[in-house]
Write a protein that holds these residues in place. Structure first.
Motif, short mmCIF file in Angstrom:
data_model
loop_
_atom_site.label_atom_id
_atom_site.label_comp_id
_atom_site.label_asym_id
_atom_site.label_seq_id
_atom_site.Cartn_x
_atom_site.Cartn_y
_atom_site.Cartn_z
N HIS A 221 -8.08 -1.63 3.67
CA HIS A 221 -7.26 -0.51 3.75
C HIS A 221 -7.12 0.26 2.59
CE1 HIS A 221 -6.88 -2.06 7.99
NE2 HIS A 221 -6.48 -3.25 7.48
N PHE A 222 -7.32 0.10 1.37
CA PHE A 222 -7.25 0.78 0.22
C PHE A 222 -5.63 0.88 -0.02
CE2 PHE A 222 -11.23 2.83 2.14
CZ PHE A 222 -12.04 2.14 1.34
N TYR A 223 -4.99 -0.22 0.41
CA TYR A 223 -3.58 -0.08 0.39
C TYR A 223 -2.94 -1.49 -0.66
CZ TYR A 223 1.39 -1.17 1.85
OH TYR A 223 2.84 -0.97 2.07
N CYS A 224 -1.97 -1.17 -1.57
CA CYS A 224 -1.19 -1.78 -2.39
C CYS A 224 0.17 -2.03 -2.00
CB CYS A 224 -1.43 -1.32 -3.73
SG CYS A 224 -0.63 -2.21 -5.04
N ILE A 225 0.48 -3.10 -1.66
CA ILE A 225 1.82 -3.51 -1.30
C ILE A 225 2.64 -3.37 -2.50
CG2 ILE A 225 0.83 -5.17 0.41
CD1 ILE A 225 2.20 -7.25 -1.63
N GLY A 228 3.12 0.38 -2.49
CA GLY A 228 3.59 0.87 -1.33
C GLY A 228 2.58 2.25 -0.99
N THR A 229 1.37 2.19 -1.09
CA THR A 229 0.72 3.37 -1.01
C THR A 229 -0.85 3.11 -0.45
OG1 THR A 229 1.79 4.46 -3.01
CG2 THR A 229 -0.43 5.39 -2.18
N THR A 230 -1.16 4.00 0.45
CA THR A 230 -2.38 3.98 0.98
C THR A 230 -3.38 4.72 0.32
OG1 THR A 230 -1.62 3.10 3.09
CG2 THR A 230 -3.93 3.87 2.80
N TYR A 231 -4.47 4.46 -0.48
CA TYR A 231 -5.27 5.42 -1.28
C TYR A 231 -6.59 5.88 -0.38
CZ TYR A 231 -2.60 3.76 -5.14
OH TYR A 231 -1.47 3.41 -5.97
N GLU A 232 -7.17 6.94 -0.71
CA GLU A 232 -8.05 7.48 0.06
C GLU A 232 -9.39 6.74 -0.14
OE1 GLU A 232 -9.05 11.46 -1.52
OE2 GLU A 232 -7.05 12.35 -1.19
N ASP A 233 -9.89 6.03 -1.05
CA ASP A 233 -10.97 5.04 -1.20
C ASP A 233 -10.77 4.08 -2.42
OD1 ASP A 233 -11.59 6.65 -3.53
OD2 ASP A 233 -12.69 8.10 -2.49
N SER A 234 -11.88 3.38 -2.66
CA SER A 234 -11.71 2.33 -3.63
C SER A 234 -11.39 2.74 -5.00
CB SER A 234 -12.92 1.50 -3.50
OG SER A 234 -14.01 2.10 -3.63
N GLU A 235 -12.24 3.99 -5.39
CA GLU A 235 -12.24 4.78 -6.47
C GLU A 235 -10.99 5.18 -6.97
OE1 GLU A 235 -14.41 8.45 -8.91
OE2 GLU A 235 -15.15 7.67 -6.86
N ASP A 236 -10.28 5.94 -5.74
CA ASP A 236 -8.91 6.33 -5.94
C ASP A 236 -8.10 5.00 -6.25
OD1 ASP A 236 -6.65 7.96 -5.82
OD2 ASP A 236 -6.45 8.02 -3.96
N LEU A 237 -8.04 4.07 -5.32
CA LEU A 237 -7.13 2.86 -5.55
C LEU A 237 -7.25 2.38 -7.15
CD1 LEU A 237 -5.60 0.56 -4.54
CD2 LEU A 237 -7.62 -0.74 -3.65
N SER A 238 -8.87 2.14 -7.54
CA SER A 238 -8.71 1.64 -8.95
C SER A 238 -8.28 2.62 -9.92
CB SER A 238 -10.20 1.22 -9.03
OG SER A 238 -11.12 2.46 -9.05
N SER A 239 -8.34 3.96 -9.79
CA SER A 239 -7.91 4.74 -10.64
C SER A 239 -6.67 5.13 -10.70
CB SER A 239 -8.66 6.12 -10.51
OG SER A 239 -10.11 5.94 -10.46
#
Length: 250
Positions: A221-225, A228-239
């Motif tokens: 889900h590209f979500y970090c508890i 508290g945010t859902t990111y657009e994709d894995s690249e956005d999450l890692s960045s």
């Protein structure tokens, strides 16, 4: 009364009398103290001295007096050129005063005082060691308590993070039309939501479950508890996400 002379209140004898309040009492106290001191001195003089006291006085008197030529040892030294007050030895490097006497008046054996002193020192050292060991034990107990308390706090925090992750996982899975969780413990059952031990249904520990579930949320889900945010994709999450653990977000 008749026959007695009346006091002349204007005479010098009457005027010079000290009539301050309390003065007669002070004078009587001083006289009593002086009388008591004189009595003590008289008793001390009249007291018969013990044999030990007489021996000590005679010994001190002899030790204080210098040796005369009537002493055979001193006479021999004089014949060899020794003079009173001169140091011993051929070149005068020896002692000047005689070796002091260590008078033993008690009835204990030789070495008893040294033994008594050594035992007292050993007892004192044992007390010090016991106090040191007790202090170390108290410090160790305090450290262990702090560690247990910190561990307990960390466990409670991880349990809270796990329940938070389970709720987020259920919500995000439902939004993706996922009806069955990937693992049974990924979601919180309605009747177990308020229980603190709902996470003990498997052999996995709380920290292991938290690590697995947060990894699933990030990958699926590209979500970090913690963000508290859902990111657009894995690249956005890692960045934009600092990391995949709570310590990375402190």
């Amino acid at each position: 009364m008749e026959g007695e002379e009346e006091e002349d209140y204007m005479s010098d004898l009457f005027i010079k009398q000290d009539v301050r309040p309390g003065l007669p009492m002070v004078r009587r106290v001083k006289e009593a103290i002086q009388k008591e001191e004189k009595q003590k001195e008289a008793n001390e003089k009249n007291r018969q001295k013990s044999i030990k006291e007489e021996e000590k006085e005679r010994r001190d008197l002899v030790l204080k007096s210098a040796l005369g030529s009537e002493n055979k040892g001193f006479a021999l030294l004089q014949k060899m050129g020794y003079k009173s007050g001169q140091a011993l030895g051929k070149s005068g490097e020896g002692i000047v005063e005689p070796i002091p006497l260590n008078i033993k008046t008690g009835r204990s054996g030789l070495g008893h005082e040294e033994l008594k002193k050594r035992k007292a020192e050993e007892k004192l050292e044992n007390c010090r060691q016991k106090l040191h060991m007790k202090k170390q034990a108290n410090e160790q107990a305090a450290d262990q308590f702090r560690v247990r308390f910190k561990t307990k706090q960390e466990e409670r925090k991880m349990e809270g993070d796990l329940r938070k992750s389970q709720r987020a996982c259920q919500q995000l899975d439902v939004q993706k039309d996922i009806d069955i969780p990937k693992e049974t413990w990924f979601w919180i059952e309605p009747d177990e939501e308020d229980k603190e031990d709902e996470c003990t249904s498997t052999d996995l520990s709380v920290s292991e479950k938290l690590h697995i579930l947060t990894a699933y949320l990030r990958e699926e889900h590209f979500y970090c508890i913690w963000c508290g945010t859902t990111y657009e994709d894995s690249e956005d999450l890692s960045s934009n996400c600092p990391g995949d653990s709570a310590s990375d977000h402190d």
